[in-house]
Design a protein around this motif. Structure first.
Motif, PDB file in Angstrom:
ATOM      1  N   GLU A  30      67.528  27.670  61.197  1.00 13.76           N
ATOM      2  CA  GLU A  30      67.581  28.862  60.348  1.00 13.76           C
ATOM      3  C   GLU A  30      66.444  28.829  59.336  1.00 13.76           C
ATOM      4  N   ASN A  31      65.863  29.978  59.068  1.00 13.09           N
ATOM      5  CA  ASN A  31      64.784  30.160  58.090  1.00 13.09           C
ATOM      6  C   ASN A  31      63.450  29.568  58.517  1.00 13.09           C
ATOM      7  N   SER A  32      63.331  29.033  59.746  1.00  8.14           N
ATOM      8  CA  SER A  32      62.061  28.456  60.169  1.00  8.14           C
ATOM      9  C   SER A  32      60.989  29.530  60.328  1.00  8.14           C
ATOM     10  N   GLN A  34      60.881  32.293  58.590  1.00  7.91           N
ATOM     11  CA  GLN A  34      60.529  32.666  57.221  1.00  7.91           C
ATOM     12  C   GLN A  34      59.545  31.671  56.625  1.00  7.91           C
ATOM     13  N   THR A  35      59.719  30.392  56.946  1.00  9.18           N
ATOM     14  CA  THR A  35      58.771  29.379  56.477  1.00  9.18           C
ATOM     15  C   THR A  35      57.377  29.633  57.046  1.00  9.18           C
TER      16      THR A  35
END
Length: 315
Positions: A30-32, A34-35
């Motif tokens: 999750e959020n990879s 976004q990174t």
């Protein structure tokens, strides 16, 4: 801008992009994504320190007496470049499997159908990161009066280097627009060129075109100043001619953004016309070239039914 730049105000933005396989970590963590987006934006900001005109807007200065117009880049109080994140429910196979490039690829680029003059109100640079089910496409739209092919990929290469190394310095000086005179080659209708003429005739035509491309031929600015015009791409070229753009020598697959090597290069709607051929380095390397060919349906069918031509290409 120089006269040759100004004649390009009615031409589309350059639109090229790279398709990457989405790493498994981005699928499960999750959020990879976004990174990745944050790192892309941060490295883009550092890159624009060196390519700062791309953060500006075009502006026209008018003078009444004597009449005078000049177009320039204004960086003062500019909104800057544009960065977009989009998502689409498609896979890599949906993009790579069809012989014809799917029309949906045009939506992977911002500033669709925008011409360079629109750079007075639109950003000169727009990056769109499109997230596929199993892939990431990074599409770049840049105003063609500001950047040409060499400087376009120099910008892309610099952005990639800064992303991968976290080093804001650059190894080569910043290059912006680099135009040269257009070399008009006397191609006839492709049926005549392929079937009715021999290779020696074609070689001679090329030789004559190069020999006649002398100092007198390229010094056209004085004449243009007396009768200035803004070109329209479709009208500027012979409808029975062939226009070749881009180059397999540009470093395209060398651009990495933490996802390994790209699996394909694709372009948007911009600057497409009947008889346009874009040259890219082949994914396999070793001197192989990929050609993106734009032809009207009947011409494309004629080309694909020519056994001699198709024996020389891989689809």
């Amino acid at each position: 801008m120089a006269p040759w730049d100004i004649t390009k105000l009615s031409v589309h933005y350059i639109q090229k992009g790279l398709l990457f396989v989405k790493p498994s970590s981005m699928i499960v963590q999750e959020n990879s994504v976004q990174t990745l987006l944050e790192r892309l934006k941060e490295s883009l900001s550092l890159t624009l320190v060196h390519f700062y005109p791309l953060a500006g807007r075009l502006e026209t200065s008018k003078q009444e007496n004597p009449p005078h117009y000049s177009v320039y880049i204004n960086n003062s109080n500019s909104p800057g470049a544009k960065f977009i994140h989009a998502m689409v429910n498609l896979t890599l196979s949906d993009i790579l499997s069809p012989v014809d490039v799917p029309l949906v690829v045009q939506s992977f680029f911002d500033h669709d159908r925008a011409i360079n003059h629109d750079g007075h109100t639109l950003s000169l640079l727009s990056i769109q990161v499109t997230e596929l089910v199993d892939g990431i496409f990074i599409g770049c739209s840049i105003n063609h009066t500001v950047i040409a092919g060499t400087s376009y990929w120099h910008f892309f290469n610099t952005w990639s280097d800064i992303f991968m190394t976290n080093n804001p310095s650059i190894s080569r000086p910043t290059l912006l627009n680099q135009y040269s005179s257009v070399l008009n080659l006397p191609f006839t209708h492709h049926d005549q060129f392929i079937s009715r003429r021999r290779l020696g005739w074609a070689a001679w035509q090329l030789r004559e075109a190069v020999a006649n491309h002398n100092d007198k031929a390229v010094r056209w600015v004085e004449k243009w100043m007396k009768t200035p015009l803004i070109t329209r791409t479709a009208e500027f070229f012979d409808p029975c001619g062939i226009l070749v753009s881009s180059s397999p020598r540009f470093k395209m697959y060398e651009n990495e953004f933490g996802m390994g090597r790209a699996v394909a290069i694709r372009s948007g709607y911009a600057n497409k016309l009947d008889g346009k051929v874009m040259m890219y380095p082949g994914y396999e390397g070793g001197g192989i070239m990929d050609l993106e060919v734009c032809l009207l349906p009947k011409s494309m069918r004629d080309l694909e039914s020519d056994g001699e031509v198709m024996d020389a290409v891989c689809i």
